[in-house]
Design a protein around this motif. Structure first.
Motif, PDB file in Angstrom:
ATOM      1  N   ASP A 125       0.832  -1.193   0.000  1.00  0.00           N
ATOM      2  CA  ASP A 125       0.000   0.000   0.000  1.00  0.00           C
ATOM      3  C   ASP A 125       0.871   1.248   0.000  1.00  0.00           C
ATOM      4  N   THR A 126       0.337   2.315  -0.589  1.00  0.00           N
ATOM      5  CA  THR A 126       1.017   3.605  -0.527  1.00  0.00           C
ATOM      6  C   THR A 126       0.792   4.217   0.843  1.00  0.00           C
ATOM      7  N   VAL A 127       1.873   4.648   1.484  1.00  0.00           N
ATOM      8  CA  VAL A 127       1.759   5.306   2.788  1.00  0.00           C
ATOM      9  C   VAL A 127       2.016   6.802   2.623  1.00  0.00           C
ATOM     10  N   ASP A 128       1.611   7.558   3.638  1.00  0.00           N
ATOM     11  CA  ASP A 128       1.824   9.004   3.587  1.00  0.00           C
ATOM     12  C   ASP A 128       3.301   9.359   3.690  1.00  0.00           C
ATOM     13  N   ILE A 129       4.016   8.628   4.524  1.00  0.00           N
ATOM     14  CA  ILE A 129       5.417   8.963   4.750  1.00  0.00           C
ATOM     15  C   ILE A 129       6.214   7.700   5.058  1.00  0.00           C
ATOM     16  N   THR A 130       7.379   7.592   4.459  1.00  0.00           N
ATOM     17  CA  THR A 130       8.298   6.488   4.734  1.00  0.00           C
ATOM     18  C   THR A 130       9.541   7.048   5.415  1.00  0.00           C
ATOM     19  N   ILE A 131       9.946   6.397   6.481  1.00  0.00           N
ATOM     20  CA  ILE A 131      11.142   6.782   7.232  1.00  0.00           C
ATOM     21  C   ILE A 131      12.241   5.790   6.892  1.00  0.00           C
TER      22      ILE A 131
ATOM     23  N   SER B  51      -0.094   7.912   7.792  1.00  0.00           N
ATOM     24  CA  SER B  51       0.280   6.492   7.738  1.00  0.00           C
ATOM     25  C   SER B  51       1.788   6.416   7.499  1.00  0.00           C
ATOM     26  N   VAL B  52       2.437   5.479   8.201  1.00  0.00           N
ATOM     27  CA  VAL B  52       3.903   5.491   8.293  1.00  0.00           C
ATOM     28  C   VAL B  52       4.480   4.115   7.983  1.00  0.00           C
ATOM     29  N   ARG B  53       5.603   4.127   7.287  1.00  0.00           N
ATOM     30  CA  ARG B  53       6.405   2.916   7.081  1.00  0.00           C
ATOM     31  C   ARG B  53       7.851   3.233   7.487  1.00  0.00           C
ATOM     32  N   ILE B  54       8.477   2.334   8.233  1.00  0.00           N
ATOM     33  CA  ILE B  54       9.887   2.452   8.602  1.00  0.00           C
ATOM     34  C   ILE B  54      10.657   1.356   7.880  1.00  0.00           C
ATOM     35  N   ILE B  55      11.750   1.733   7.215  1.00  0.00           N
ATOM     36  CA  ILE B  55      12.627   0.758   6.560  1.00  0.00           C
ATOM     37  C   ILE B  55      14.028   0.902   7.136  1.00  0.00           C
TER      38      ILE B  55
ATOM     39  N   PHE C 202       8.014  -0.257  -2.452  1.00  0.00           N
ATOM     40  CA  PHE C 202       7.296   0.419  -1.372  1.00  0.00           C
ATOM     41  C   PHE C 202       6.894   1.820  -1.836  1.00  0.00           C
ATOM     42  N   PRO C 203       5.639   2.008  -2.269  1.00  0.00           N
ATOM     43  CA  PRO C 203       5.195   3.345  -2.688  1.00  0.00           C
ATOM     44  C   PRO C 203       4.947   4.252  -1.487  1.00  0.00           C
ATOM     45  N   THR C 204       5.271   5.524  -1.651  1.00  0.00           N
ATOM     46  CA  THR C 204       5.123   6.477  -0.548  1.00  0.00           C
ATOM     47  C   THR C 204       4.873   7.868  -1.123  1.00  0.00           C
ATOM     48  N   ARG C 205       4.118   8.669  -0.407  1.00  0.00           N
ATOM     49  CA  ARG C 205       3.846  10.031  -0.872  1.00  0.00           C
ATOM     50  C   ARG C 205       4.982  10.981  -0.515  1.00  0.00           C
ATOM     51  N   THR C 206       5.540  10.817   0.682  1.00  0.00           N
ATOM     52  CA  THR C 206       6.689  11.625   1.094  1.00  0.00           C
ATOM     53  C   THR C 206       7.713  10.702   1.755  1.00  0.00           C
ATOM     54  N   LEU C 207       8.876  11.266   2.043  1.00  0.00           N
ATOM     55  CA  LEU C 207       9.979  10.437   2.518  1.00  0.00           C
ATOM     56  C   LEU C 207      10.864  11.244   3.467  1.00  0.00           C
ATOM     57  N   VAL C 208      11.248  10.624   4.587  1.00  0.00           N
ATOM     58  CA  VAL C 208      12.236  11.222   5.489  1.00  0.00           C
ATOM     59  C   VAL C 208      13.427  10.271   5.579  1.00  0.00           C
ATOM     60  N   ILE C 209      14.576  10.746   5.165  1.00  0.00           N
ATOM     61  CA  ILE C 209      15.799   9.946   5.257  1.00  0.00           C
ATOM     62  C   ILE C 209      16.457  10.249   6.595  1.00  0.00           C
ATOM     63  N   SER C 210      16.516   9.248   7.433  1.00  0.00           N
ATOM     64  CA  SER C 210      17.115   9.384   8.760  1.00  0.00           C
ATOM     65  C   SER C 210      18.084   8.231   8.963  1.00  0.00           C
ATOM     66  N   ALA C 211      19.039   8.143   8.061  1.00  0.00           N
ATOM     67  CA  ALA C 211      19.917   6.976   7.991  1.00  0.00           C
ATOM     68  C   ALA C 211      21.192   7.144   8.795  1.00  0.00           C
ATOM     69  N   GLY C 212      21.166   8.016   9.812  1.00  0.00           N
ATOM     70  CA  GLY C 212      22.380   8.236  10.595  1.00  0.00           C
ATOM     71  C   GLY C 212      23.494   8.726   9.697  1.00  0.00           C
TER      72      GLY C 212
ATOM     73  N   ALA D 145      10.563  18.315   9.997  1.00  0.00           N
ATOM     74  CA  ALA D 145      10.436  17.704   8.673  1.00  0.00           C
ATOM     75  C   ALA D 145       9.063  17.057   8.496  1.00  0.00           C
ATOM     76  N   VAL D 146       8.591  16.369   9.514  1.00  0.00           N
ATOM     77  CA  VAL D 146       7.289  15.707   9.434  1.00  0.00           C
ATOM     78  C   VAL D 146       6.174  16.732   9.255  1.00  0.00           C
ATOM     79  N   CYS D 147       6.249  17.844   9.982  1.00  0.00           N
ATOM     80  CA  CYS D 147       5.209  18.880   9.849  1.00  0.00           C
ATOM     81  C   CYS D 147       5.193  19.468   8.443  1.00  0.00           C
ATOM     82  N   TYR D 148       6.361  19.665   7.847  1.00  0.00           N
ATOM     83  CA  TYR D 148       6.398  20.169   6.478  1.00  0.00           C
ATOM     84  C   TYR D 148       5.935  19.102   5.487  1.00  0.00           C
ATOM     85  N   ALA D 149       6.236  17.830   5.777  1.00  0.00           N
ATOM     86  CA  ALA D 149       5.730  16.753   4.928  1.00  0.00           C
ATOM     87  C   ALA D 149       4.209  16.716   4.970  1.00  0.00           C
ATOM     88  N   LYS D 150       3.640  17.000   6.122  1.00  0.00           N
ATOM     89  CA  LYS D 150       2.178  17.046   6.268  1.00  0.00           C
ATOM     90  C   LYS D 150       1.572  18.105   5.347  1.00  0.00           C
ATOM     91  N   THR D 151       2.233  19.245   5.230  1.00  0.00           N
ATOM     92  CA  THR D 151       1.709  20.303   4.354  1.00  0.00           C
ATOM     93  C   THR D 151       1.871  19.950   2.881  1.00  0.00           C
TER      94      THR D 151
END
Length: 325
Positions: free
Chosen positions: A2-8, A28-32, A106-116, A302-308
């Motif tokens: 499924d497409t999620v709103d944001i993937t981390i 809706s969130v996915r963590i990879i 993994f389809p996603t509408r937005t993305l946050v890269i937090s890969a250390g 970042a999440v708040c801006y992804a929401k907008t």
């Protein structure tokens, strides 16, 4: 999938807080994560090390902090994909498609890269027999303090990790040597003063020259870098804390603007790709401070801006979480 709103991308502290805050905002969130457990470096590198600079905790074991962050970050039931590397990123009409190392999409509408700092490996000393003694007296981190119970140990390094382990192993090791190539340190001043006032034996302007032993490490030879004189220390264990080499891996091929091994971001942590954000150690901007405390703030922003991006009519700042009653 499924497409999620944001993937981390990345399940370390900043990624987990991003997942929590996205859930708080009704996304809706996915963590990879390429690791097999959540927590990032807190669990993979130094679970037994104390963290002193996290708000609300005078000190907290890294593994305990990771457990709390994981509990907080998964309370809104995100989809969690572990042991998988995010390999490719493609632009799609409704956002992006992430293709993993095992071929899943993994389809996603937005993305946050937090890969250390990306994929990491310890920096080694480069002395003879180093690989032979790895795990048999030579270590690049501490996952279990009991390994060093009543042992004669030496710690190589002059940064926070070296000094933190001097303090954390004080109640465990029989004797502790600190070996550093200079007399200037990259650790917090308070830690340096505490170690100087302790029973730790300093060997400044020294480097490890040779390793000795049969089935395990028994002795090391030091070289004084100023006088060139050699000396020996009988040891049971040597902990090397001289840094890590990191790589962004496949992420560096995603078309992102990079600054060395980091992703350049705007003042709201968006990359040059619309709807793709980067936070924590992996991102770069002006006066960046690489602390968990600052990284979690970046994640919330970042999440708040992804929401907008998802809903231009939504408020950037939804109010304080304490107002949710």
């Amino acid at each position: 999938m499924d497409t999620v709103d944001i993937t981390i991308i990345g399940g370390g502290p900043c990624g987990l807080f991003a997942a929590f805050y996205a859930g708080l905002r009704g996304m809706s969130v996915r963590i990879i994560d390429s690791l097999y457990e959540l927590g990032g470096q807190l669990t993979a590198l130094y679970p037994e090390k104390y963290v002193y600079d996290m708000p609300g905790f005078p000190k907290v074991l890294a593994k305990d902090l990771a457990a709390s962050l994981a509990k907080q970050g998964t309370q809104f039931d995100p989809e969690v994909i572990l042991g998988v590397t995010a390999q490719d990123l493609e632009k799609h009409p409704d956002g992006y498609l992430i293709r993993s190392s095992d071929g899943r999409e993994f389809p996603t509408r937005t993305l946050v890269i937090s890969a250390g700092a990306g994929a990491f490996s310890p920096t080694k000393m480069g002395v003879a027999r180093e690989e032979e003694f790895e795990g048999k007296g030579v270590y690049y981190g501490v996952k279990d303090k009991s390994v060093f119970r009543d042992k004669r140990i030496a710690i190589v390094g002059g940064g926070d990790s070296a000094f933190d382990w001097c303090l954390n192993l004080m109640d465990t090791a029989e004797h502790i040597h600190l070996i550093h190539r200079r007399d200037v340190f990259r650790a917090h001043e308070d830690s340096v003063e505490k170690v100087k006032a302790s029973r730790v034996e300093f060997h400044l302007w020294h480097g490890v020259h040779e390793l000795h032993g049969a089935d395990g490490l028994e002795k090391i030879s030091l070289m004084n870098l100023q006088s060139k004189e050699a000396s020996d220390i009988e040891l049971d264990a040597l902990i090397v804390n001289i840094g890590f080499k990191s790589s962004l891996g496949p992420i560096k091929n995603w078309g992102l603007d990079l600054e060395k091994n980091a992703i350049k971001v705007s003042d709201h942590y968006e990359t040059n790709l619309p709807g793709v954000f980067a936070v924590g150690d992996v991102c770069h901007y002006g006066k960046k401070l690489k602390l968990i405390a600052t990284g979690v703030g970046e994640a919330a922003t970042a999440v708040c801006y992804a929401k907008t991006v998802l809903d231009p009519e939504s408020k950037l700042f939804p109010g304080h979480s304490s107002d949710r009653e």
